[in-house]
Design a protein around this motif. Structure first.
Motif, mmCIF file in Angstrom:
data_model
loop_
_atom_site.group_PDB
_atom_site.id
_atom_site.type_symbol
_atom_site.label_atom_id
_atom_site.label_comp_id
_atom_site.label_asym_id
_atom_site.label_seq_id
_atom_site.Cartn_x
_atom_site.Cartn_y
_atom_site.Cartn_z
ATOM 1 N N ASP A 32 0.813 -1.213 0.000
ATOM 2 C CA ASP A 32 0.000 0.000 0.000
ATOM 3 C C ASP A 32 0.849 1.267 0.000
ATOM 4 O O ASP A 32 0.331 2.367 0.176
ATOM 5 C CB ASP A 32 -0.941 0.006 1.206
ATOM 6 N N GLY A 33 2.166 1.102 -0.188
ATOM 7 C CA GLY A 33 3.037 2.265 -0.302
ATOM 8 C C GLY A 33 3.586 2.806 0.998
ATOM 9 O O GLY A 33 4.352 3.780 0.979
ATOM 10 N N HIS A 34 3.245 2.200 2.139
ATOM 11 C CA HIS A 34 3.751 2.768 3.386
ATOM 12 C C HIS A 34 5.247 2.495 3.535
ATOM 13 O O HIS A 34 5.820 1.633 2.874
ATOM 14 C CB HIS A 34 2.955 2.256 4.597
ATOM 15 N N THR A 35 5.888 3.258 4.376
ATOM 16 C CA THR A 35 7.334 3.178 4.556
ATOM 17 C C THR A 35 7.711 1.970 5.399
ATOM 18 O O THR A 35 7.097 1.702 6.435
ATOM 19 C CB THR A 35 7.873 4.454 5.222
ATOM 20 N N VAL A 36 8.734 1.257 4.940
ATOM 21 C CA VAL A 36 9.277 0.112 5.666
ATOM 22 C C VAL A 36 10.769 0.352 5.874
ATOM 23 O O VAL A 36 11.518 0.468 4.911
ATOM 24 C CB VAL A 36 9.067 -1.212 4.894
ATOM 25 N N LEU A 37 11.183 0.461 7.115
ATOM 26 C CA LEU A 37 12.598 0.640 7.425
ATOM 27 C C LEU A 37 13.195 -0.722 7.749
ATOM 28 O O LEU A 37 12.624 -1.488 8.521
ATOM 29 C CB LEU A 37 12.768 1.586 8.611
ATOM 30 N N VAL A 38 14.358 -1.018 7.146
ATOM 31 C CA VAL A 38 15.033 -2.298 7.361
ATOM 32 C C VAL A 38 16.370 -2.044 8.054
ATOM 33 O O VAL A 38 17.225 -1.340 7.520
ATOM 34 C CB VAL A 38 15.258 -3.050 6.041
ATOM 35 N N ALA A 39 16.538 -2.621 9.252
ATOM 36 C CA ALA A 39 17.763 -2.441 10.036
ATOM 37 C C ALA A 39 18.647 -3.675 9.913
ATOM 38 O O ALA A 39 18.173 -4.801 10.065
ATOM 39 C CB ALA A 39 17.417 -2.183 11.501
ATOM 40 N N PRO A 40 19.944 -3.501 9.658
ATOM 41 C CA PRO A 40 20.857 -4.636 9.466
ATOM 42 C C PRO A 40 21.306 -5.254 10.784
ATOM 43 O O PRO A 40 21.054 -4.721 11.865
ATOM 44 C CB PRO A 40 22.044 -3.997 8.743
ATOM 45 N N LEU A 56 10.855 -5.362 -1.560
ATOM 46 C CA LEU A 56 9.757 -4.581 -0.992
ATOM 47 C C LEU A 56 9.407 -3.380 -1.874
ATOM 48 O O LEU A 56 8.228 -3.052 -2.053
ATOM 49 C CB LEU A 56 10.127 -4.115 0.418
ATOM 50 N N ASN A 57 10.418 -2.730 -2.429
ATOM 51 C CA ASN A 57 10.143 -1.620 -3.349
ATOM 52 C C ASN A 57 9.394 -2.106 -4.584
ATOM 53 O O ASN A 57 8.466 -1.440 -5.073
ATOM 54 C CB ASN A 57 11.442 -0.917 -3.742
ATOM 55 N N ASP A 58 9.786 -3.281 -5.093
ATOM 56 C CA ASP A 58 9.099 -3.851 -6.253
ATOM 57 C C ASP A 58 7.638 -4.178 -5.933
ATOM 58 O O ASP A 58 6.779 -4.158 -6.822
ATOM 59 C CB ASP A 58 9.803 -5.121 -6.739
ATOM 60 N N LYS A 59 7.350 -4.507 -4.669
ATOM 61 C CA LYS A 59 5.979 -4.812 -4.260
ATOM 62 C C LYS A 59 5.166 -3.557 -3.975
ATOM 63 O O LYS A 59 3.958 -3.629 -3.703
ATOM 64 C CB LYS A 59 5.967 -5.714 -3.017
ATOM 65 N N GLY A 60 5.803 -2.400 -4.058
ATOM 66 C CA GLY A 60 5.049 -1.157 -3.905
ATOM 67 C C GLY A 60 5.221 -0.442 -2.582
ATOM 68 O O GLY A 60 4.488 0.520 -2.297
ATOM 69 N N TYR A 61 6.183 -0.871 -1.780
ATOM 70 C CA TYR A 61 6.446 -0.188 -0.511
ATOM 71 C C TYR A 61 7.557 0.848 -0.689
ATOM 72 O O TYR A 61 8.304 0.825 -1.676
ATOM 73 C CB TYR A 61 6.856 -1.196 0.568
ATOM 74 N N ASP A 62 7.664 1.740 0.254
ATOM 75 C CA ASP A 62 8.760 2.705 0.286
ATOM 76 C C ASP A 62 9.795 2.171 1.271
ATOM 77 O O ASP A 62 9.834 2.539 2.443
ATOM 78 C CB ASP A 62 8.224 4.069 0.746
ATOM 79 N N ALA A 63 10.628 1.252 0.792
ATOM 80 C CA ALA A 63 11.592 0.576 1.663
ATOM 81 C C ALA A 63 12.850 1.422 1.826
ATOM 82 O O ALA A 63 13.430 1.879 0.843
ATOM 83 C CB ALA A 63 11.944 -0.795 1.101
ATOM 84 N N ARG A 64 13.266 1.612 3.058
ATOM 85 C CA ARG A 64 14.437 2.432 3.367
ATOM 86 C C ARG A 64 15.455 1.645 4.187
ATOM 87 O O ARG A 64 15.089 0.776 4.993
ATOM 88 C CB ARG A 64 14.024 3.658 4.195
ATOM 89 N N GLY A 65 16.726 1.972 4.012
ATOM 90 C CA GLY A 65 17.741 1.459 4.905
ATOM 91 C C GLY A 65 17.712 2.240 6.203
ATOM 92 O O GLY A 65 17.049 3.274 6.306
ATOM 93 N N GLY A 93 3.494 10.860 6.935
ATOM 94 C CA GLY A 93 2.194 11.027 7.574
ATOM 95 C C GLY A 93 1.553 9.703 7.943
ATOM 96 O O GLY A 93 0.354 9.656 8.250
ATOM 97 N N ARG A 94 2.352 8.626 7.932
ATOM 98 C CA ARG A 94 1.839 7.293 8.247
ATOM 99 C C ARG A 94 2.835 6.572 9.149
ATOM 100 O O ARG A 94 4.025 6.872 9.146
ATOM 101 C CB ARG A 94 1.640 6.476 6.961
ATOM 102 N N ARG A 95 2.328 5.605 9.882
ATOM 103 C CA ARG A 95 3.211 4.800 10.719
ATOM 104 C C ARG A 95 4.149 3.962 9.853
ATOM 105 O O ARG A 95 3.813 3.593 8.729
ATOM 106 C CB ARG A 95 2.394 3.894 11.637
ATOM 107 N N VAL A 96 5.299 3.642 10.420
ATOM 108 C CA VAL A 96 6.357 2.941 9.705
ATOM 109 C C VAL A 96 6.447 1.492 10.196
ATOM 110 O O VAL A 96 6.425 1.236 11.402
ATOM 111 C CB VAL A 96 7.717 3.646 9.947
#
Length: 235
Positions: A32-40, A56-65, A93-96
């Motif tokens: 649904d485009g919400h932000t997903v933060l991935v911690a190493p 995750l980006n390919d699936k439509g999320y805003d994936a961030r390191g 403006g949305r939960r992560v």
């Protein structure tokens, strides 16, 4: 040496599984485009999670390191992670959603305890959150690396990691992890908490095809409508 060779062999198998399970990965629900933060994990950087974030980006999320360099497990980094999650929530403006691999998952739980209003859900991958690091043989080396002392592990800080978070939480743990035991990575089952047991190496969890499929299914749930992944719950 034997354990290292076994882990390398399992990781190679996991890469092959990505190719074999390509159809399953493509069939996972879009986001649904919400932000997903991935911690190493410990001593790793954002480079170690690039494949997961690309998926995750390919699936439509805003994936961030996580954007905090090499994870040395310092309190300063975990506090900075908390701030970064808040900034990303303000930005969108949305939960992560926060996904943490190994020690990154410990940081995710810590951050969610500080600012639960900014976190949509937590997913940990082989994260040893049910252990006091002071009780482990590696603690002296960890202390030198991160700068933490025994006194830094206050009751409040340990509780922030060990206690069940107030946000939906999925622990993905491998029965043949090789580094982190199931007991150390198992989240007790609750209304908003679960453990999903998989096979695979600790090093390969962020690129394990089964894990990617589970993550996609977990992330696709509407916010506020979280349900357990019942068929894979470990006791």
């Amino acid at each position: 040496m034997v354990r290292k060779l076994l882990n390398e062999a399992v990781t190679a198998i996991e890469y092959a599984d990505l190719l074999r399970q390509r159809a399953d990965l493509l069939a996972t629900p879009d986001g649904d485009g919400h932000t997903v933060l991935v911690a190493p994990g410990l001593l790793a950087t954002d480079r170690s999670t690039w494949l997961l974030r690309r998926f995750l980006n390919d699936k439509g999320y805003d994936a961030r390191g996580w954007g905090l360099g090499r994870n040395v497990g310092s309190i300063e980094q975990f506090d900075a992670l908390t701030v970064r999650i808040g900034a990303l929530a303000d930005e969108s403006g949305r939960r992560v959603t926060v996904i943490g691999w190994s020690l990154g998952g410990v940081g995710a739980r810590y951050a969610a305890a500080q600012r639960p209003d900014n976190v949509r859900q937590i997913i940990t991958l082989g994260s040893p959150f049910r252990v006091d690091p002071r009780d482990k043989a590696f603690f002296p080396a960890y202390s030198r690396l991160s700068g933490v002392t025994r006194a830094d592990f206050t009751r409040e800080r340990l509780a922030a990691v060990m206690e069940t978070p107030v946000v939906p939480t999925t622990s993905i743990a491998s029965r043949n992890d090789g580094i982190v035991s199931l007991d150390e990575a198992r989240q007790p089952v609750g209304p908003l908490a679960e453990t999903i047991e998989v096979g695979g190496s600790h090093i390969g969890l962020s690129r394990n095809a089964d894990v990617l499929c589970i993550i996609a299914q977990r992330l696709a749930q509407p916010e506020g409508a979280w349900q357990p992944y019942a068929s894979h719950v470990a006791g």
